[in-house]
Motif scaffolding. Structure first.
Motif, PDB file in Angstrom:
ATOM      1  N   PHE A 113       0.820  -1.211   0.000  1.00 22.06           N
ATOM      2  CA  PHE A 113       0.000   0.000   0.000  1.00 22.06           C
ATOM      3  C   PHE A 113       0.855   1.262   0.000  1.00 22.06           C
ATOM      4  O   PHE A 113       0.526   2.244  -0.678  1.00 22.06           O
ATOM      5  CB  PHE A 113      -0.948   0.023   1.205  1.00 22.06           C
ATOM      6  CG  PHE A 113      -2.258  -0.676   0.958  1.00 22.06           C
ATOM      7  CD1 PHE A 113      -3.104  -0.269  -0.051  1.00 22.06           C
ATOM      8  CD2 PHE A 113      -2.638  -1.739   1.749  1.00 22.06           C
ATOM      9  CE1 PHE A 113      -4.310  -0.902  -0.287  1.00 22.06           C
ATOM     10  CE2 PHE A 113      -3.849  -2.388   1.541  1.00 22.06           C
ATOM     11  CZ  PHE A 113      -4.689  -1.970   0.524  1.00 22.06           C
ATOM     12  N   ILE A 114       1.938   1.248   0.755  1.00 20.96           N
ATOM     13  CA  ILE A 114       2.833   2.409   0.784  1.00 20.96           C
ATOM     14  C   ILE A 114       3.404   2.667  -0.612  1.00 20.96           C
ATOM     15  O   ILE A 114       3.428   3.798  -1.098  1.00 20.96           O
ATOM     16  CB  ILE A 114       3.946   2.210   1.826  1.00 20.96           C
ATOM     17  CG1 ILE A 114       3.364   2.273   3.240  1.00 20.96           C
ATOM     18  CG2 ILE A 114       5.061   3.242   1.648  1.00 20.96           C
ATOM     19  CD1 ILE A 114       4.314   1.810   4.327  1.00 20.96           C
ATOM     20  N   ARG A 115       3.853   1.613  -1.261  1.00 24.48           N
ATOM     21  CA  ARG A 115       4.408   1.766  -2.612  1.00 24.48           C
ATOM     22  C   ARG A 115       3.317   2.201  -3.586  1.00 24.48           C
ATOM     23  O   ARG A 115       3.537   3.081  -4.428  1.00 24.48           O
ATOM     24  CB  ARG A 115       5.057   0.455  -3.077  1.00 24.48           C
ATOM     25  CG  ARG A 115       5.593   0.503  -4.481  1.00 24.48           C
ATOM     26  CD  ARG A 115       6.683   1.541  -4.646  1.00 24.48           C
ATOM     27  NE  ARG A 115       7.136   1.580  -6.029  1.00 24.48           N
ATOM     28  CZ  ARG A 115       7.662   2.636  -6.604  1.00 24.48           C
ATOM     29  NH1 ARG A 115       7.887   3.731  -5.922  1.00 24.48           N
ATOM     30  NH2 ARG A 115       8.024   2.593  -7.865  1.00 24.48           N
ATOM     31  N   LEU A 116       2.145   1.598  -3.479  1.00 23.32           N
ATOM     32  CA  LEU A 116       1.043   1.959  -4.361  1.00 23.32           C
ATOM     33  C   LEU A 116       0.687   3.433  -4.214  1.00 23.32           C
ATOM     34  O   LEU A 116       0.475   4.129  -5.211  1.00 23.32           O
ATOM     35  CB  LEU A 116      -0.176   1.086  -4.059  1.00 23.32           C
ATOM     36  CG  LEU A 116      -1.413   1.313  -4.916  1.00 23.32           C
ATOM     37  CD1 LEU A 116      -1.124   1.016  -6.380  1.00 23.32           C
ATOM     38  CD2 LEU A 116      -2.561   0.461  -4.412  1.00 23.32           C
ATOM     39  N   GLU A 117       0.661   3.909  -2.988  1.00 17.31           N
ATOM     40  CA  GLU A 117       0.351   5.324  -2.760  1.00 17.31           C
ATOM     41  C   GLU A 117       1.385   6.240  -3.423  1.00 17.31           C
ATOM     42  O   GLU A 117       1.044   7.288  -3.958  1.00 17.31           O
ATOM     43  CB  GLU A 117       0.292   5.603  -1.264  1.00 17.31           C
ATOM     44  CG  GLU A 117      -0.133   7.010  -0.936  1.00 17.31           C
ATOM     45  CD  GLU A 117      -0.263   7.250   0.551  1.00 17.31           C
ATOM     46  OE1 GLU A 117      -1.021   8.164   0.911  1.00 17.31           O
ATOM     47  OE2 GLU A 117       0.393   6.556   1.346  1.00 17.31           O
ATOM     48  N   SER A 118       2.643   5.816  -3.423  1.00 12.17           N
ATOM     49  CA  SER A 118       3.695   6.666  -3.983  1.00 12.17           C
ATOM     50  C   SER A 118       3.673   6.725  -5.515  1.00 12.17           C
ATOM     51  O   SER A 118       4.220   7.645  -6.104  1.00 12.17           O
ATOM     52  CB  SER A 118       5.070   6.218  -3.495  1.00 12.17           C
ATOM     53  OG  SER A 118       5.445   5.000  -4.107  1.00 12.17           O
ATOM     54  N   ILE A 119       3.035   5.756  -6.159  1.00 10.36           N
ATOM     55  CA  ILE A 119       3.001   5.736  -7.630  1.00 10.36           C
ATOM     56  C   ILE A 119       1.577   5.846  -8.171  1.00 10.36           C
ATOM     57  O   ILE A 119       1.351   5.681  -9.370  1.00 10.36           O
ATOM     58  CB  ILE A 119       3.671   4.455  -8.193  1.00 10.36           C
ATOM     59  CG1 ILE A 119       2.962   3.195  -7.715  1.00 10.36           C
ATOM     60  CG2 ILE A 119       5.145   4.430  -7.855  1.00 10.36           C
ATOM     61  CD1 ILE A 119       3.462   1.909  -8.357  1.00 10.36           C
ATOM     62  N   PHE A 120       0.611   6.165  -7.308  1.00  7.94           N
ATOM     63  CA  PHE A 120      -0.801   6.095  -7.687  1.00  7.94           C
ATOM     64  C   PHE A 120      -1.183   6.980  -8.861  1.00  7.94           C
ATOM     65  O   PHE A 120      -1.972   6.582  -9.700  1.00  7.94           O
ATOM     66  CB  PHE A 120      -1.683   6.417  -6.473  1.00  7.94           C
ATOM     67  CG  PHE A 120      -3.135   6.182  -6.724  1.00  7.94           C
ATOM     68  CD1 PHE A 120      -3.632   4.897  -6.849  1.00  7.94           C
ATOM     69  CD2 PHE A 120      -4.010   7.241  -6.860  1.00  7.94           C
ATOM     70  CE1 PHE A 120      -4.969   4.669  -7.098  1.00  7.94           C
ATOM     71  CE2 PHE A 120      -5.350   7.028  -7.096  1.00  7.94           C
ATOM     72  CZ  PHE A 120      -5.830   5.737  -7.211  1.00  7.94           C
ATOM     73  N   GLN A 121      -0.650   8.159  -8.966  1.00 11.78           N
ATOM     74  CA  GLN A 121      -1.060   9.067 -10.037  1.00 11.78           C
ATOM     75  C   GLN A 121      -0.032   9.126 -11.168  1.00 11.78           C
ATOM     76  O   GLN A 121       0.146  10.165 -11.804  1.00 11.78           O
ATOM     77  CB  GLN A 121      -1.319  10.453  -9.457  1.00 11.78           C
ATOM     78  CG  GLN A 121      -2.520  10.452  -8.544  1.00 11.78           C
ATOM     79  CD  GLN A 121      -2.912  11.840  -8.094  1.00 11.78           C
ATOM     80  OE1 GLN A 121      -2.336  12.823  -8.529  1.00 11.78           O
ATOM     81  NE2 GLN A 121      -3.897  11.918  -7.240  1.00 11.78           N
ATOM     82  N   THR A 122       0.575   8.021 -11.443  1.00 11.47           N
ATOM     83  CA  THR A 122       1.570   7.960 -12.509  1.00 11.47           C
ATOM     84  C   THR A 122       0.900   7.976 -13.883  1.00 11.47           C
ATOM     85  O   THR A 122      -0.287   7.678 -14.015  1.00 11.47           O
ATOM     86  CB  THR A 122       2.448   6.708 -12.328  1.00 11.47           C
ATOM     87  OG1 THR A 122       3.547   6.783 -13.206  1.00 11.47           O
ATOM     88  CG2 THR A 122       1.674   5.442 -12.581  1.00 11.47           C
ATOM     89  N   ASP A 123       1.644   8.333 -14.894  1.00 15.13           N
ATOM     90  CA  ASP A 123       1.115   8.379 -16.256  1.00 15.13           C
ATOM     91  C   ASP A 123       0.996   6.983 -16.849  1.00 15.13           C
ATOM     92  O   ASP A 123       1.836   6.116 -16.590  1.00 15.13           O
ATOM     93  CB  ASP A 123       2.034   9.224 -17.149  1.00 15.13           C
ATOM     94  CG  ASP A 123       2.058  10.684 -16.737  1.00 15.13           C
ATOM     95  OD1 ASP A 123       1.016  11.182 -16.262  1.00 15.13           O
ATOM     96  OD2 ASP A 123       3.114  11.324 -16.882  1.00 15.13           O
ATOM     97  N   LYS A 124      -0.037   6.782 -17.651  1.00 16.72           N
ATOM     98  CA  LYS A 124      -0.225   5.512 -18.348  1.00 16.72           C
ATOM     99  C   LYS A 124       0.969   5.235 -19.252  1.00 16.72           C
ATOM    100  O   LYS A 124       1.574   6.152 -19.805  1.00 16.72           O
ATOM    101  CB  LYS A 124      -1.499   5.533 -19.186  1.00 16.72           C
ATOM    102  CG  LYS A 124      -2.747   5.550 -18.367  1.00 16.72           C
ATOM    103  CD  LYS A 124      -3.969   5.524 -19.257  1.00 16.72           C
ATOM    104  CE  LYS A 124      -5.225   5.559 -18.422  1.00 16.72           C
ATOM    105  NZ  LYS A 124      -6.442   5.498 -19.221  1.00 16.72           N
ATOM    106  N   GLY A 125       1.292   3.959 -19.376  1.00 17.46           N
ATOM    107  CA  GLY A 125       2.359   3.559 -20.278  1.00 17.46           C
ATOM    108  C   GLY A 125       3.747   3.609 -19.662  1.00 17.46           C
ATOM    109  O   GLY A 125       4.723   3.292 -20.332  1.00 17.46           O
ATOM    110  N   THR A 126       3.835   3.980 -18.405  1.00 13.71           N
ATOM    111  CA  THR A 126       5.139   4.023 -17.740  1.00 13.71           C
ATOM    112  C   THR A 126       5.360   2.724 -16.963  1.00 13.71           C
ATOM    113  O   THR A 126       4.404   1.993 -16.664  1.00 13.71           O
ATOM    114  CB  THR A 126       5.206   5.208 -16.754  1.00 13.71           C
ATOM    115  OG1 THR A 126       4.225   4.999 -15.725  1.00 13.71           O
ATOM    116  CG2 THR A 126       4.957   6.529 -17.447  1.00 13.71           C
TER     117      THR A 126
END
Length: 56
Positions: A16-29
């Motif tokens: 969950f901690i990792r997911l929160e840190s990358i949650f709003q990343t751009d598609k295709g990355t």
């Protein structure tokens, strides 16, 4: 990307901690791919250990 199985609640918290840190990343990355995998792993773990029983 360093994805590990979720085997216990500590692993779940870390996911969950990792997911929160990358949650709003751009598609295709690579982070977007990692996010999709983490969501799947979290869902599987929660379905197995935190099943919510419905009363219908």
């Amino acid at each position: 990307m360093n994805i590990k199985p979720i085997r216990n609640d500590d692993d779940l918290t870390n996911a969950f901690i990792r997911l929160e840190s990358i949650f709003q990343t751009d598609k295709g990355t690579p982070e977007a791919e990692e996010m999709a995998i983490l969501v799947t792993l979290i869902e599987v773990y929660e379905d197995k250990y935190y099943l919510i029983k419905c009363r219908f």
